[in-house]
Design a protein around this motif. Sequence first.
Motif, mmCIF file in Angstrom:
data_model
loop_
_atom_site.group_PDB
_atom_site.id
_atom_site.type_symbol
_atom_site.label_atom_id
_atom_site.label_comp_id
_atom_site.label_asym_id
_atom_site.label_seq_id
_atom_site.Cartn_x
_atom_site.Cartn_y
_atom_site.Cartn_z
ATOM 1 N N ASP A 218 7.151 5.096 1.145
ATOM 2 C CA ASP A 218 5.857 5.939 1.054
ATOM 3 C C ASP A 218 6.566 7.089 1.373
ATOM 4 O OD1 ASP A 218 3.856 6.465 2.129
ATOM 5 O OD2 ASP A 218 3.462 5.467 3.631
ATOM 6 N N GLU B 227 -4.460 12.775 -4.660
ATOM 7 C CA GLU B 227 -5.016 12.273 -4.904
ATOM 8 C C GLU B 227 -6.364 12.635 -4.633
ATOM 9 O OE1 GLU B 227 -2.634 9.236 -3.129
ATOM 10 O OE2 GLU B 227 -4.332 9.735 -1.009
ATOM 11 N N GLY C 99 -2.703 9.804 7.630
ATOM 12 C CA GLY C 99 -2.788 8.595 7.325
ATOM 13 C C GLY C 99 -4.154 7.771 6.487
ATOM 14 N N LEU C 100 -3.768 6.767 5.646
ATOM 15 C CA LEU C 100 -5.155 5.893 5.376
ATOM 16 C C LEU C 100 -5.032 5.081 6.003
ATOM 17 C CD1 LEU C 100 -5.148 6.424 1.225
ATOM 18 C CD2 LEU C 100 -6.076 7.728 3.064
ATOM 19 N N ILE C 101 -4.104 4.590 6.659
ATOM 20 C CA ILE C 101 -3.837 2.934 6.959
ATOM 21 C C ILE C 101 -4.167 3.087 8.621
ATOM 22 C CG2 ILE C 101 -3.159 1.065 7.087
ATOM 23 C CD1 ILE C 101 -3.669 1.302 3.823
ATOM 24 N N GLN D 221 -0.801 3.604 -7.865
ATOM 25 C CA GLN D 221 -1.302 3.916 -7.168
ATOM 26 C C GLN D 221 -3.090 4.035 -8.080
ATOM 27 O OE1 GLN D 221 -0.576 5.092 -4.224
ATOM 28 N NE2 GLN D 221 -2.880 4.285 -3.718
ATOM 29 N N ARG E 50 5.006 11.063 -8.082
ATOM 30 C CA ARG E 50 3.317 11.156 -7.607
ATOM 31 C C ARG E 50 2.802 12.282 -6.029
ATOM 32 N NH1 ARG E 50 -0.651 8.949 -4.822
ATOM 33 N NH2 ARG E 50 0.599 8.204 -2.863
ATOM 34 N N LYS F 237 5.812 10.389 0.289
ATOM 35 C CA LYS F 237 5.074 11.630 1.064
ATOM 36 C C LYS F 237 5.736 12.683 1.840
ATOM 37 C CE LYS F 237 1.034 9.437 2.246
ATOM 38 N NZ LYS F 237 1.081 8.351 2.802
ATOM 39 N N PHE G 120 4.048 -5.655 -1.473
ATOM 40 C CA PHE G 120 4.313 -4.363 -1.739
ATOM 41 C C PHE G 120 4.215 -3.437 -3.231
ATOM 42 C CE2 PHE G 120 4.222 -0.162 0.686
ATOM 43 C CZ PHE G 120 2.787 0.646 0.061
ATOM 44 N N ILE H 182 4.752 -5.792 4.249
ATOM 45 C CA ILE H 182 3.572 -5.954 3.764
ATOM 46 C C ILE H 182 4.086 -6.803 2.068
ATOM 47 C CG2 ILE H 182 1.506 -5.169 2.421
ATOM 48 C CD1 ILE H 182 2.177 -2.588 3.486
ATOM 49 N N TYR I 290 -10.106 -1.764 1.273
ATOM 50 C CA TYR I 290 -8.325 -1.525 1.802
ATOM 51 C C TYR I 290 -8.487 -0.484 2.185
ATOM 52 C CZ TYR I 290 -3.217 -1.853 2.230
ATOM 53 O OH TYR I 290 -2.103 -1.542 1.981
ATOM 54 N N TYR I 291 -8.777 0.684 1.009
ATOM 55 C CA TYR I 291 -8.536 1.524 1.644
ATOM 56 C C TYR I 291 -9.594 2.808 2.560
ATOM 57 C CZ TYR I 291 -4.460 2.308 -1.183
ATOM 58 O OH TYR I 291 -3.300 2.259 -1.659
ATOM 59 N N ARG J 132 -4.095 0.637 -8.069
ATOM 60 C CA ARG J 132 -4.867 -0.138 -6.301
ATOM 61 C C ARG J 132 -5.873 0.887 -6.045
ATOM 62 N NH1 ARG J 132 -0.003 1.126 -2.310
ATOM 63 N NH2 ARG J 132 -1.606 0.246 -0.977
HETATM 64 C C1 GN1 Z 1 -1.250 4.180 2.080
HETATM 65 O O1 GN1 Z 1 -1.509 5.072 5.117
HETATM 66 P P1 GN1 Z 1 -0.600 5.701 4.577
HETATM 67 O O2 GN1 Z 1 -1.803 7.029 3.999
HETATM 68 O O3 GN1 Z 1 0.402 6.210 4.727
HETATM 69 C C2 GN1 Z 1 -0.624 3.481 1.092
HETATM 70 C C3 GN1 Z 1 0.456 3.627 0.525
HETATM 71 C C4 GN1 Z 1 0.103 4.810 -0.661
HETATM 72 C C5 GN1 Z 1 -0.899 5.616 -0.244
HETATM 73 C C6 GN1 Z 1 -2.108 6.378 -0.431
HETATM 74 C C7 GN1 Z 1 0.774 0.475 3.659
HETATM 75 O O4 GN1 Z 1 -0.099 5.316 3.172
HETATM 76 O O5 GN1 Z 1 0.439 2.116 -0.096
HETATM 77 O O6 GN1 Z 1 0.420 5.381 -1.559
HETATM 78 O O7 GN1 Z 1 -1.803 5.868 1.542
HETATM 79 N N1 GN1 Z 1 -0.129 2.513 2.511
HETATM 80 C C8 GN1 Z 1 -0.364 0.979 2.410
HETATM 81 O O8 GN1 Z 1 -2.827 7.434 -0.266
HETATM 82 O O9 GN1 Z 1 -0.465 0.766 1.596
#
Ligand code: GN1
Length: 345
Positions: free
Chosen positions: A203, A248, A22-24, A297, A240, A205, A144, A141, A311-312, A300
């Motif tokens: 979310d 991505e 995850g990115l967050i 996306q 997506r 995915k 969002f 959020i 952020y990312y 963003r």
């Molecule tokens: C973030 O953290 P993660 O990977 O579950 C983001 C999503 C984006 C995604 C892109 C809270 O999700 O909105 O689509 O990255 N989550 C937040 O990979 O910003």
Amino acid sequence: MIESVLEAYGIKEAKPEVFGNGLIHRTWKIITPGGQFILQKIHDIVFKRPQDIAYNIRLIADYLKQHYPGYLFVSPVPSCNGEDIVRLKDEGYFRLFPFVKDSHSKDIVETPGQAYAAAGQFGKFTRLLSNFDANKLRITIPDFHNLELRYRQFLQSLKEGNINRINESKNLVEQLTDHADIVTEYHSILHDPGFKLRVMHHDTKISNVLFDKNEQAICVIDLDTVMPGYYISDVGDMMRTYLSPVNEEEKNFDKIIVREDFYKAIVKGYVKEMKDELTEAESKYFFYAGKFMIYMQALRFLTDHVNNDVYYGAKYEGHNFVRANNQMVLLQRLAEKENVLKKIV
Ligand code: GN1
Ligand code: MG
């Protein structure tokens, strides 16, 4: 740090392993003699009130337990003090989940069957909660998936962001502004009474679906962004992330393609669960859903690139620029198939 967190749960002997991508949040798998767990550190700059996440999950867990006791819903493990979330001074917020036995998640969607199964799980989640008042949920959020705001933030970044990066992004900025009709269409959805505010996951995915040993999808996870929203968020994020065989992160944009059979699988899987729920107005927006989420996306990622990756984050120079361009290519690939794909619904 991890040891002190686990202490709050009475766990002494444990082997933590970094888990997922995850990115967050940061995530670990915790293996103990007594069982396996998932530990997460909540990113409290992104989620400013981690307690609100815990509140929402608790509310939904209670509702589902009461109305659909057979539904598998993964709730946090309470700490020794009975808390759903643990705060460590100077370290932040943490929560622990049971690791669902014999389950696994996937990072890429390999078959239309998997897309169908995942779409079914997200559709089912929203359907089971259709009589639950979405407005009871706390907003974890704000705005969002508010595309109007994301667009404004993008324009703002072009005024205040990193000048060199802005100059280098001219081409992409132009492509994004050329597609501002996607924002206008979102605006009309906001004012369309045919669109219902529902409990959305936000979310979707594939790594947020658990599969069992027999490759059956068993439940959805990662409920931090469960909030009131529109169905285009969940369906769009599946498009997506499931339509193309690469995600991505891919730098070779020739590999980005839109697979029609996966599109069909998402629509079929979602509609199987949601057919009695979706209004006539909503049903017309499947294709738009994909455009909406891919475009947002791309905005963003570029906004973050221009704002110096606050952020990312970025693993290499220009990381979010690659991601943004990647999403723009995906949007083009999708647009090229508009006529074919719109026939599927
Ligand atoms: C973030 O953290 P993660 O990977 O579950 C983001 C999503 C984006 C995604 C892109 C809270 O999700 O909105 O689509 O990255 N989550 C937040 O990979 O910003
Ligand atoms: Mg997430």
